[in-house]
Design an enzyme around this catalytic site. Structure first.
Site, mmCIF file in Angstrom:
data_model
loop_
_atom_site.group_PDB
_atom_site.id
_atom_site.type_symbol
_atom_site.label_atom_id
_atom_site.label_comp_id
_atom_site.label_asym_id
_atom_site.label_seq_id
_atom_site.Cartn_x
_atom_site.Cartn_y
_atom_site.Cartn_z
ATOM 1 N N LYS A 1 0.831 -1.210 0.000
ATOM 2 C CA LYS A 1 0.000 0.000 0.000
ATOM 3 C C LYS A 1 0.864 1.259 0.000
ATOM 4 O O LYS A 1 0.597 2.207 -0.738
ATOM 5 C CB LYS A 1 -0.940 -0.019 1.204
ATOM 6 C CG LYS A 1 -2.016 -1.085 1.125
ATOM 7 C CD LYS A 1 -2.734 -1.292 2.443
ATOM 8 C CE LYS A 1 -3.733 -2.434 2.344
ATOM 9 N NZ LYS A 1 -4.369 -2.756 3.631
ATOM 10 N N GLN B 1 -3.917 -1.040 9.780
ATOM 11 C CA GLN B 1 -3.863 -2.414 9.284
ATOM 12 C C GLN B 1 -4.355 -3.390 10.344
ATOM 13 O O GLN B 1 -3.880 -3.372 11.485
ATOM 14 C CB GLN B 1 -2.430 -2.765 8.868
ATOM 15 C CG GLN B 1 -2.282 -4.135 8.251
ATOM 16 C CD GLN B 1 -3.017 -4.268 6.922
ATOM 17 O OE1 GLN B 1 -2.966 -3.378 6.087
ATOM 18 N NE2 GLN B 1 -3.700 -5.377 6.740
ATOM 19 N N ASP C 1 -10.777 3.388 4.197
ATOM 20 C CA ASP C 1 -11.170 1.976 4.178
ATOM 21 C C ASP C 1 -12.682 1.823 4.129
ATOM 22 O O ASP C 1 -13.190 0.742 3.827
ATOM 23 C CB ASP C 1 -10.628 1.259 5.419
ATOM 24 C CG ASP C 1 -9.386 0.426 5.128
ATOM 25 O OD1 ASP C 1 -9.173 0.077 3.950
ATOM 26 O OD2 ASP C 1 -8.641 0.119 6.069
#
Length: 299
Positions: free
Chosen positions: A53, A97, A120
């Site tokens: 990412k 994460q 997200d």
């Protein structure tokens, strides 16, 4: 034989558009999109995801911030970092994460991210917007958003009246996927591993999204002729034919048999996976445009 939906190629097109949008924003407005990724602990899989990412953010021209915290980091320390990033105008997207160490309440932490930086799409605000059809101001979860783009590449944007079946009911993929398909005027059924006579449910799907997390659970003879099949599953299974201790990746769909009936199908790997990171970059760029009061580009 089914058309192969090339997620790598489509993701590359999306990333090229993100780069163009980033360059324009920096050139015309002096704003560089900023993405902060936080990892707590040393989970090997998480480290791989975070690195990919961050690498893609750099490639897109973003300000890429990676915060690696020790596993012993307290919840209070993580909360303080989130507060700093929430208040930083140079950061437009924040990603924590998962999984987090057991002593940290992941659900609470995720909800502390400002909804306008929740790239997200996990905050209750963005979930609520998705559920109520306010897609224009929501951040959509990246995997379902990528799946929708793949479906539209095959079927076009007019999906009205098509029968869609989502196998899987997770908060990350299954439920938001169903809401996106509903917003596109599909007739949607959400099934799962405990659905009675799952085969008959799947057989009526013009669009099938498999996200149940069980290797090759969806059999090839369940697929409706001409159906569009999006296989979200990534499962590692033994592959003794490759040698002792070897493994291979398979999806939730029995691919070799399914592609004989389907109109189009995603491979595993190389289908949905690349789209997830691409849509994370899209969300970050959109956040940067919104922060400047600008209409974001569409994808």
């Amino acid at each position: 034989m089914a058309e192969r939906i090339d997620g790598k190629a489509i993701a590359a097109e999306v990333i090229a558009s993100v780069k163009e949008g980033t360059a324009w924003l920096l050139r015309e407005k002096g704003i560089q999109p900023g993405l902060a990724v936080i990892i707590v602990g040393e989970d090997p899989a998480s480290e791989v995801y975070v690195s990919s990412k961050s690498r893609m953010a750099n490639e897109c021209g973003f300000l890429s911030v990676k915060r690696e915290l020790p596993a012993a980091t307290s919840e209070a320390e993580l909360v303080r970092l989130l507060e700093e990033l929430d208040a930083d105008p140079k950061i437009h997207g924040i990603l924590v994460q998962l999984p987090l160490p057991g002593h940290i309440d992941a659900k609470r932490v995720i909800q502390l991210i400002a909804p306008e930086k929740d790239v997200d799409g996990f905050s209750f605000v963005n979930i609520g917007k998705l559920r109520t059809g306010e897609l224009g101001t929501a951040f959509l979860p990246c995997t379902p958003a990528g799946c929708m783009l793949l479906i539209e590449r095959v079927r076009g944007k007019d999906l009205a009246g098509l029968d869609a079946v989502v196998v899987g009911r997770s908060n990350i993929v299954g439920k938001p996927m169903a809401n996106l398909l509903l917003a596109a005027d599909c007739t949607v059924t959400v099934a799962h591993s405990r659905t009675r006579d799952l085969a008959s449910v799947v057989r009526r799907a013009d669009i099938l999204v498999a996200a149940v997390g069980r290797p090759e659970m969806i059999k090839g003879d369940w697929i409706k002729p001409g159906a569009t099949v999006i296989d979200v599953g990534i499962n590692r299974i033994p592959a003794p034919e490759r040698g002792e201790g070897k493994t291979r990746l398979v999806g939730d769909v029995e691919h070799a048999a399914a592609e004989k009936a389907a109109g189009a199908i995603t491979p595993v790997p190389g289908g949905v996976g690349p789209m997830t990171i691409a849509m994370l970059m899209v969300n970050t760029l959109v956040s940067a445009y919104r922060s400047a009061g600008l209409e974001p580009p569409s994808f």
